[in-house]
Design an enzyme around this catalytic site. Structure first.
Site, PDB file in Angstrom:
ATOM      1  N   ARG A  61       0.832  -1.200   0.000  1.00 23.13           N
ATOM      2  CA  ARG A  61       0.000   0.000   0.000  1.00 23.13           C
ATOM      3  C   ARG A  61       0.876   1.264   0.000  1.00 23.13           C
ATOM      4  NH1 ARG A  61      -2.479   1.698   4.333  1.00 23.13           N
ATOM      5  NH2 ARG A  61      -2.519  -0.347   5.339  1.00 23.13           N
ATOM      6  N   TYR A 114     -14.499  14.505 -18.188  1.00 24.93           N
ATOM      7  CA  TYR A 114     -14.891  13.102 -18.198  1.00 24.93           C
ATOM      8  C   TYR A 114     -16.015  12.920 -17.160  1.00 24.93           C
ATOM      9  CZ  TYR A 114     -14.782   8.178 -17.067  1.00 24.93           C
ATOM     10  OH  TYR A 114     -15.159   6.890 -16.818  1.00 24.93           O
ATOM     11  N   ASP A 186      -5.737  16.380 -16.620  1.00 27.75           N
ATOM     12  CA  ASP A 186      -5.942  14.997 -17.053  1.00 27.75           C
ATOM     13  C   ASP A 186      -5.427  14.900 -18.486  1.00 27.75           C
ATOM     14  OD1 ASP A 186      -6.988  12.587 -18.046  1.00 27.75           O
ATOM     15  OD2 ASP A 186      -8.708  12.672 -16.676  1.00 27.75           O
ATOM     16  N   LYS A 211      -5.967   3.477 -20.524  1.00 31.88           N
ATOM     17  CA  LYS A 211      -6.164   3.823 -21.922  1.00 31.88           C
ATOM     18  C   LYS A 211      -4.844   3.671 -22.693  1.00 31.88           C
ATOM     19  CE  LYS A 211     -10.402   4.709 -20.726  1.00 31.88           C
ATOM     20  NZ  LYS A 211     -10.436   5.174 -19.383  1.00 31.88           N
TER      21      LYS A 211
HETATM   22  N1  PLP Z   1     -10.049  10.426 -17.291  1.00 27.08           N
HETATM   23  C1  PLP Z   1     -10.435  10.301 -18.576  1.00 27.08           C
HETATM   24  C2  PLP Z   1     -10.168  11.413 -19.539  1.00 27.08           C
HETATM   25  C3  PLP Z   1     -11.106   9.147 -18.999  1.00 27.08           C
HETATM   26  O1  PLP Z   1     -11.496   9.035 -20.290  1.00 27.08           O
HETATM   27  C4  PLP Z   1     -11.376   8.121 -18.055  1.00 27.08           C
HETATM   28  C5  PLP Z   1     -12.102   6.904 -18.450  1.00 27.08           C
HETATM   29  O2  PLP Z   1     -12.627   6.794 -19.537  1.00 27.08           O
HETATM   30  C6  PLP Z   1     -10.953   8.298 -16.731  1.00 27.08           C
HETATM   31  C7  PLP Z   1     -10.301   9.461 -16.381  1.00 27.08           C
HETATM   32  C8  PLP Z   1     -11.218   7.246 -15.696  1.00 27.08           C
HETATM   33  O3  PLP Z   1     -10.310   6.203 -15.861  1.00 27.08           O
HETATM   34  P1  PLP Z   1     -10.559   4.709 -15.332  1.00 27.08           P
HETATM   35  O4  PLP Z   1     -11.659   4.123 -16.155  1.00 27.08           O
HETATM   36  O5  PLP Z   1      -9.215   4.069 -15.518  1.00 27.08           O
HETATM   37  O6  PLP Z   1     -10.953   4.809 -13.895  1.00 27.08           O
END
Ligand code: PLP
Length: 402
Positions: A61, A114, A186, A211
């Site tokens: 952790r 998102y 992000d 991704k």
């Molecule tokens: N940030 C963006 C731009 C995303 O497209 C996504 C998921 O599609 C996330 C965060 C969240 O990621 P996770 O599905 O790995 O939790």
């Protein structure tokens, strides 16, 4: 990392990620340390291991050698002082927000976030008394006007979903910096091979490593990269409390995928750009959303922030297009593709299509969709690495079904 390593291009460095442990010879693949606990020669050494993210490993952790290799590799690509990996992209976004905010604080966030991030901020506002103001991604004066004495964070995305708007990071972050407000970006859609937000002043970069970094649709992971070591330590401390740490096998899979990031990103971008151009000329399509197209509203911003090194744009692997036939046409199209799959997610080797108005943005009515730049007939394509001609043949036959 040695001077020799630093002088290499990112595509080369990622094939040779920093490996945490060396025993006589050098493993070329990153070793998988699945065990969760580590033994110490004396109690002082164990006590010291609790004090920060860079110390000896004690318990997963707090850190793990395989996870650390992933953290170091992403920190290296993003140009940060350190990184923290968590169990998913949402895990890392929540870890960062909860570590840095308290009740009464104010956050300025982009409107076109998102969905999961939007929901987290709404939840923080409703249940924890964090105030949130949403802004667009192109007007620094809107950010300045939203600032309050209690503003702590500016939360942005490099490229927005699904309309691929490109945020003017230096302009917006510059306003936050002047006011002493931290910026979180992000960078999932762009990857550090296209854009490195820390170079534009960001304090923290977050990724859904699920991704492009992982790239093969077989792992969930999140990574935050910190411009500053003290910020890293603060968020790490909170991650220990939350228990949001990444499993070593997931880190190993992510690192394994990342070694081909350079090849994949180039292919995603080239194919997406090719398909965007062909879709724009198709009679069933009214608008194509792709930053590489000169008609895109943020094309000039993209030339600055997503440069291809030759005066053009590396627009990423996601595009969207609006069908003249609206909601019904989008449904028919997404159910007619054969090579592409009807699925959420993006950034993997497979091409995926989806209809935002009935899935990721289903909670919005037509007026709210319009405000977000989405039409009832918008289709998102997360372009994979298949042969572009096979993909175009698939999209074309699906369009012919309308
Ligand atoms: N940030 C963006 C731009 C995303 O497209 C996504 C998921 O599609 C996330 C965060 C969240 O990621 P996770 O599905 O790995 O939790």
């Amino acid at each position: 990392m040695s001077d020799f390593h630093h002088a290499l291009h990112p595509e080369s460095r990622i094939v040779h990620p920093p490996v945490e442990e060396v025993t006589g010879s050098r493993p070329l693949g990153v070793p998988l340390h699945q065990g969760h606990v580590f033994a110490f020669p004396d109690s002082d050494a164990l006590a010291h291991a609790f004090t920060g993210p860079g110390q000896a490993f004690l318990y997963n952790r707090y850190g793990n050698p395989t996870v650390r290799s992933l953290e170091n590799a992403v920190a290296d690509l993003e140009g940060g002082a350190g990184a923290l990996a968590t169990a998913s992209g949402m895990g890392v976004i929540n870890t960062v927000l909860l570590a840095l905010l308290r009740s009464g604080d104010h956050v300025i966030a982009q409107r076109s976030l998102y969905g999961g991030t939007f929901a987290t901020l709404a939840d923080l506002a409703e249940r924890w008394g964090v105030e949130v103001t949403h802004v667009g991604g192109d007007d620094p004066e809107e950010v300045r006007a939203a600032l309050r004495p209690t503003t702590r964070l500016l939360h942005l995305e490099t490229v927005s979903n699904p309309t691929t708007r490109v945020t003017d990071l230096p302009a917006l972050i510059g306003v936050a910096r002047e006011a002493g407000v931290l910026s979180v970006v992000d960078n999932t859609f762009a990857t550090p091979l296209i854009c490195r937000p820390i170079e534009h002043g960001a304090d923290i970069v977050v990724h859904s490593a699920t991704k492009y970094l992982g790239g093969h649709s077989d792992v969930l992971a999140g990574v935050a990269v910190f411009a500053d070591a003290e910020l890293h330590r603060r968020v790490w401390q909170h991650a220990i409390e939350l228990g949001s740490s990444l499993d070593p096998f997931a880190a190993w899979l992510t690192l394994r995928g990342m070694q081909t990031l350079g090849l994949r990103v180039r292919r995603h971008c080239e194919t997406a750009s090719d398909l965007a151009g062909r879709l724009a000329a198709h009679p069933a399509v009214t608008t194509v959303h792709y930053p590489g197209l000169p008609a895109h509203p943020d094309h000039e911003v993209a030339r600055r922030l997503l440069p291809d090194g030759q005066g053009g744009v590396l627009g990423g692997g996601v595009l969207a297009f609006d069908l003249a036939g609206g909601r019904d046409a989008a449904r028919t199209f997404t159910e007619s593709v054969r090579l592409a799959a009807l699925a959420p997610s993006l950034g993997g080797v497979h091409t995926l299509v989806m209809h935002p108005a009935s899935t990721s943005h289903r909670q919005l009515d037509d007026a709210e969709l319009a405000a977000a730049g989405i039409s009832p007939g918008t289709v998102r394509v997360a372009v994979g690495i298949e042969h572009p001609e096979d993909l175009w043949a698939d999209l074309e036959q699906a369009l012919a079904e309308l």
